[in-house]
Scaffold this active site. Structure first.
Site, PDB file in Angstrom:
ATOM      1  N   HIS A   1      18.228  32.039  21.074  1.00 20.24           N
ATOM      2  CA  HIS A   1      16.902  31.768  21.652  1.00 20.24           C
ATOM      3  C   HIS A   1      16.829  32.241  23.107  1.00 20.24           C
ATOM      4  CE1 HIS A   1      13.209  28.941  21.095  1.00 20.24           C
ATOM      5  NE2 HIS A   1      12.923  29.957  21.891  1.00 20.24           N
TER       6      HIS A   1
ATOM      7  N   GLU B   1      18.008  24.238  15.937  1.00 22.62           N
ATOM      8  CA  GLU B   1      18.824  24.824  16.994  1.00 22.62           C
ATOM      9  C   GLU B   1      19.629  23.738  17.687  1.00 22.62           C
ATOM     10  OE1 GLU B   1      16.205  27.014  19.543  1.00 22.62           O
ATOM     11  OE2 GLU B   1      15.700  28.493  17.995  1.00 22.62           O
TER      12      GLU B   1
END
Length: 412
Positions: free
Chosen positions: A295, A272
């Site tokens: 997220h 990420e």
């Protein structure tokens, strides 16, 4: 709100570092409690930058991006506690923190409702094929069509991992009229009419929607893989609001293109970006009926407020009373304060004879122990002692010289 308690080390000298835009709720709670030396940084720090920042820090607050490595902890000589203002603690080297006697707290339950609600919302969006209709409308195309759109009512939801979030999803799903089945490696008491199944293959072959709520471990890595995807009920939907490593994304992409899986909602990824605005790539891009989110499963105002209050409360209890309930490193102790005493905390390597040496040294110098509690884990022991006020400094000096001592502190 914690009690404003006098500590042996002035609160205004306790250095606190908060990273990753931790909720202002936490900052305000610490200020209200008398802690004034608080520094807040917007994003995560690299290992090198954190090593530089952490040298004189007593308390560190992070979320999920900051990596607390052994190297970082080796440079954190004054660090007493780490507050993970999130669900997980896998971003912290817990073994190294344990060996250093650094307490690590998190908030495992505070964003449960936020994630559960988003799972239900995403389920509705995908089972109604909303992503395609939304895209068409934005492009000026009218796409009113009932084909391939369904209600949640009467469908089967398969939950992998029936913990705090999984069981909350179960309750909400039943309220929508869904049938709920679940799989967990540990025997769990089902809520409502949910029923457990014996295997993952059994679950994915029966469920119209499958949702993941498992931790990231060696056992859960790529738990959804090309072999298991072959057993999915045709057209079923997969949701991952758990951890990025639990789904083999290339295999999922192929299953969607092959028509085995009818849609997906993915919120967590193996890699990420570090901060907002960074370039993001995933095999799940440009696929039909797929929702991708950055997220944000637990990212609601309510959840962040709850997390701020939960972790702050645990940190206050440790800093001001030595209580370590909820710690992932130091053994959990809850010893209520006694009137007319000073409290000393002693963390040591867990080897035989340490408690005996503590008591012998204090007895030899006629220091009366008015309260004592010991708890150990595989690595370390944690002793909380309440001693006579007049002799507390002498006791502290004696305890510093006990063999196997990691750290000791006069609390109040």
């Amino acid at each position: 709100m914690p009690e404003k308690k006098s500590t042996s080390y002035p609160k205004e000298k306790i250095k606190i570092l908060f990273l990753e835009n931790i909720s202002e709720t936490a900052v305000n709670l610490f200020r209200e409690a008398g802690y004034t030396d608080i520094r807040k940084i917007g994003g995560a720090l690299t290992e090198e930058a954190l090593i530089e920042e952490i040298k004189d820090v007593h308390l560190l607050g992070i979320r999920s991006k900051t990596q607390i490595t052994k190297k970082v902890l080796d440079h954190a000589d004054k660090l007493q506690a780490i507050g993970c203002f999130c669900i997980g603690v896998n971003q912290v080297n817990l073994k190294a923190a344990t060996q250093k006697g650094v307490v690590v707290f998190n908030a495992p339950y505070s964003n449960t409702r936020s994630v559960a609600e988003l799972v239900i919302g995403a389920s509705i969006m995908l089972i109604r094929k909303i992503p395609a209709k939304n895209k068409a409308a934005h492009e000026g195309i009218w796409m009113k069509d009932a084909k391939g759109s369904f209600e949640l009512r009467g469908k089967t939801l398969g939950i992998i991992g029936y913990g705090n979030i999984g069981s909350q999803v179960s309750v909400l799903a039943e309220a929508f009229g869904m049938k709920v089945i679940f799989y967990d490696t540990v025997t769990k008491l089902p809520l409502g009419n949910a029923t457990s199944v014996k295997s993952l293959k059994d679950l994915v072959s029966k469920a119209d929607i499958i949702t993941l709520h498992v931790p990231e471990t060696a056992q859960t890595k790529n738990i959804i893989n090309k072999n298991l995807l072959k057993h999915f009920k045709k057209g079923s939907i997969l949701l991952n609001y758990a951890r990025g490593e639990v789904v083999e994304l290339e295999a999922l992409r192929k299953a969607i293109l092959d028509g085995i899986v009818g849609g997906a909602a993915i919120d967590v990824f193996p890699v990420e970006p570090e901060k907002n605005g960074d370039v993001f790539q995933t095999p799940m891009q440009d696929l039909p009926n797929v929702l991708l989110t950055p997220h944000i499963g637990g990212s609601t105002e309510e959840a962040q407020k709850n997390i701020g209050e939960d972790v702050s409360s645990k940190l206050f209890q440790y800093l001001e009373m030595g209580m370590s309930i909820g710690s992932h490193t130091v053994p959990p102790i809850s010893l209520q304060p006694q009137e007319g005493t000073h409290r000393i905390l002693h963390i040591h390597n867990n080897v035989p004879g340490v408690l005996s040496e503590i008591n012998s040294k204090l007895s030899e110098h006629k220091i009366n122990i008015l309260g004592q509690y010991l708890k150990t884990n595989d690595e370390i022991g944690y002793v909380v002692l309440d001693v006579d006020k007049k002799l507390s400094r002498d006791a502290l000096n004696l305890l510093k010289n006990v063999k196997e001592t990691i750290k000791t502190r006069l609390l109040y």
